[in-house]
Design a protein around this motif. Structure first.
Motif, PDB file in Angstrom:
ATOM      1  N   ALA A  99       0.831  -1.209   0.000  1.00 32.03           N
ATOM      2  CA  ALA A  99       0.000   0.000   0.000  1.00 32.03           C
ATOM      3  C   ALA A  99       0.864   1.256   0.000  1.00 32.03           C
ATOM      4  O   ALA A  99       1.802   1.371   0.794  1.00 32.03           O
ATOM      5  N   SER A 100       0.543   2.185  -0.916  1.00 32.27           N
ATOM      6  CA  SER A 100       1.205   3.484  -0.929  1.00 32.27           C
ATOM      7  C   SER A 100       0.353   4.426  -1.777  1.00 32.27           C
ATOM      8  O   SER A 100      -0.601   4.012  -2.428  1.00 32.27           O
ATOM      9  N   GLY A 101       0.695   5.719  -1.759  1.00 32.56           N
ATOM     10  CA  GLY A 101       0.027   6.679  -2.623  1.00 32.56           C
ATOM     11  C   GLY A 101      -1.464   6.803  -2.349  1.00 32.56           C
ATOM     12  O   GLY A 101      -1.902   6.778  -1.192  1.00 32.56           O
ATOM     13  N   SER A 102      -2.250   6.908  -3.434  1.00 32.64           N
ATOM     14  CA  SER A 102      -3.677   7.221  -3.290  1.00 32.64           C
ATOM     15  C   SER A 102      -4.430   6.142  -2.517  1.00 32.64           C
ATOM     16  O   SER A 102      -5.413   6.443  -1.839  1.00 32.64           O
ATOM     17  N   LEU A 103      -3.988   4.894  -2.591  1.00 30.57           N
ATOM     18  CA  LEU A 103      -4.679   3.839  -1.829  1.00 30.57           C
ATOM     19  C   LEU A 103      -4.719   4.182  -0.344  1.00 30.57           C
ATOM     20  O   LEU A 103      -5.706   3.910   0.340  1.00 30.57           O
ATOM     21  N   VAL A 110      -2.463   1.551   5.916  1.00 32.13           N
ATOM     22  CA  VAL A 110      -1.276   2.364   6.216  1.00 32.13           C
ATOM     23  C   VAL A 110      -0.196   2.145   5.149  1.00 32.13           C
ATOM     24  O   VAL A 110       0.020   1.018   4.699  1.00 32.13           O
ATOM     25  N   ASP A 111       0.477   3.232   4.760  1.00 32.39           N
ATOM     26  CA  ASP A 111       1.575   3.186   3.792  1.00 32.39           C
ATOM     27  C   ASP A 111       2.606   2.130   4.207  1.00 32.39           C
ATOM     28  O   ASP A 111       3.034   2.076   5.361  1.00 32.39           O
ATOM     29  N   VAL A 176       6.577  -1.967  -5.355  1.00 35.96           N
ATOM     30  CA  VAL A 176       5.457  -1.567  -4.498  1.00 35.96           C
ATOM     31  C   VAL A 176       4.163  -1.585  -5.307  1.00 35.96           C
ATOM     32  O   VAL A 176       3.175  -2.233  -4.941  1.00 35.96           O
ATOM     33  N   ASP A 177       4.153  -0.866  -6.418  1.00 34.50           N
ATOM     34  CA  ASP A 177       2.998  -0.851  -7.327  1.00 34.50           C
ATOM     35  C   ASP A 177       3.471  -0.350  -8.684  1.00 34.50           C
ATOM     36  O   ASP A 177       4.614   0.120  -8.825  1.00 34.50           O
TER      37      ASP A 177
END
Lengths: 244, 244
Positions: A99-103, A110-111, A176-177
């Motif tokens: 998970a990172s960014g807009s999610l 949590v990032d 990460v994505d």
């Protein structure tokens, strides 16, 4: 020096696309422009075009060897890629492993949280609308894809994810994505198009704990962390060492 | 005068919920507070609580007769509703028949366009996150519902939509879209909960062409059109004439 090319078909934020003598092939020029937040933030980064073209080409070559259909044909020179012409599907397909960014702005996750399984998000490629998140029902309502096309795209996206994760872990990097664009070739075949680079992936150094220092992608530009080209260069250095 | 009630369980933007002597029943008080844009806009509208309680009660009674399971038990007095206690699912379930509101900001669909089939959108009930749109995959990832629960909720939502459209068309009103909340009763049964009122529905007068004059719902408040309570009163007048 520019390779010989036909007329400009399209100019985007980070790339220019030209016709060639072959109606099924395009020349893609990777620009040094860096933009973020729907182009509200804009800058020139020397060397970005070259690095993204080289990284993308290496990744497309790797995916091709693994049997993933992509638009990549050849790396022409520093910032130029020869690609198969496709009818681009107007979606950004985002695959997330961590998970990172807009999610993290749109859910309580949590990032940095590792997701139990990869998450696929579709965003509508429309700058005026700010590239909004689309549910599957909205994709269908807008007539962008059929249910079977959605399934085909999701399957191909997860296949790319499997190979890309393997590719990056071999370089001690965490995927990460990433964002994919896809298109249909003249024969109707679905191809991975656009680019796969630190502009379109979140890539963390696996051996660095610090949450800022580990970032080697466009988040360095988005979040004013400095060392943007150093991050991209480090990704390229590891790819070049392992795959050249 | 307030009916006798137990302690306050929950106070929301438009309602207060109290315990009763029966652990399976709640008393819901409809407030006059009007809020919009995640409570950035706030006002007091005399009579809103009473109108929404009366309209909601009428609609829940009508849905109940049609076989739709709801939490409604009784209208106690002007602003008070007796309801079955449920474990609320933290989603806003929006059903759309005609494009309006956020759908038109997030897609190229023009306001007022009749949709080819009803669209269901899930939003995460979280004020800090601004009630974000959730894809089905995000609903599953967050562990909010299982796939079969999503299907059950969608089926019930479409059932409510079918009956509500019929209900409103009989009053010469168009049901543009509406928000539902649902919950699980102690026996595990899925019930329509919360309220169904001009606060939670977009309702247009079918015989008025003018795009502002036809609005009889909370959009009058959101968009500063004036005549908010006149709109709600008109909806109630028609319901009362037809169903009392």
């Amino acid at each position: 020096m520019e390779p010989s090319h036909g007329s400009l078909l399209y100019e985007g934020k980070a790339k220019r696309v030209f016709e060639t003598n072959n109606p099924d092939e395009l020349l893609v020029h990777f620009k040094n422009d860096a933009t973020a937040f729907n182009a509200k933030k804009h800058s020139q980064l020397d060397g970005k075009g070259m690095l993204n073209c080289k990284i993308s080409s290496s990744i497309f070559r790797y995916l091709g060897k693994e049997g993933v259909p992509t638009h990549f044909l050849d790396e022409i020179q520093d910032c130029w890629m020869l690609a198969r012409k496709v009818e681009v599907i107007p979606l950004e397909i985002v695959v997330r492993n961590i998970a990172s960014g807009s999610l993290c702005r749109e859910t309580p996750i949590v990032d940095g949280t590792e997701l139990s399984s990869p998450l696929i998000d579709f965003y509508y490629k429309d700058d005026r609308l700010g590239d909004p998140l689309l549910t599957e029902k909205r994709v269908l309502l807008l007539g962008l894809l059929s249910s079977s096309q959605i399934l085909e795209i999701e399957t191909l996206s997860l296949m790319v994810n499997t190979f890309l994760k393997k590719f990056f872990i071999g370089l001690d990097l965490l995927l990460v994505d990433f964002k994919l664009e896809m298109g249909l070739a003249r024969n109707g075949k679905l191809l991975v198009a656009d680019e796969i680079s630190p502009d379109t992936c979140r890539i963390w150094d696996r051996n660095i704990e610090d949450k800022q220092d580990r970032i080697l992608d466009k988040d360095r530009f988005r979040n004013d962390l400095g060392g943007v080209m150093e991050g991209y260069s480090e990704v390229f250095r590891r790819i070049n060492e392992a795959y050249s």
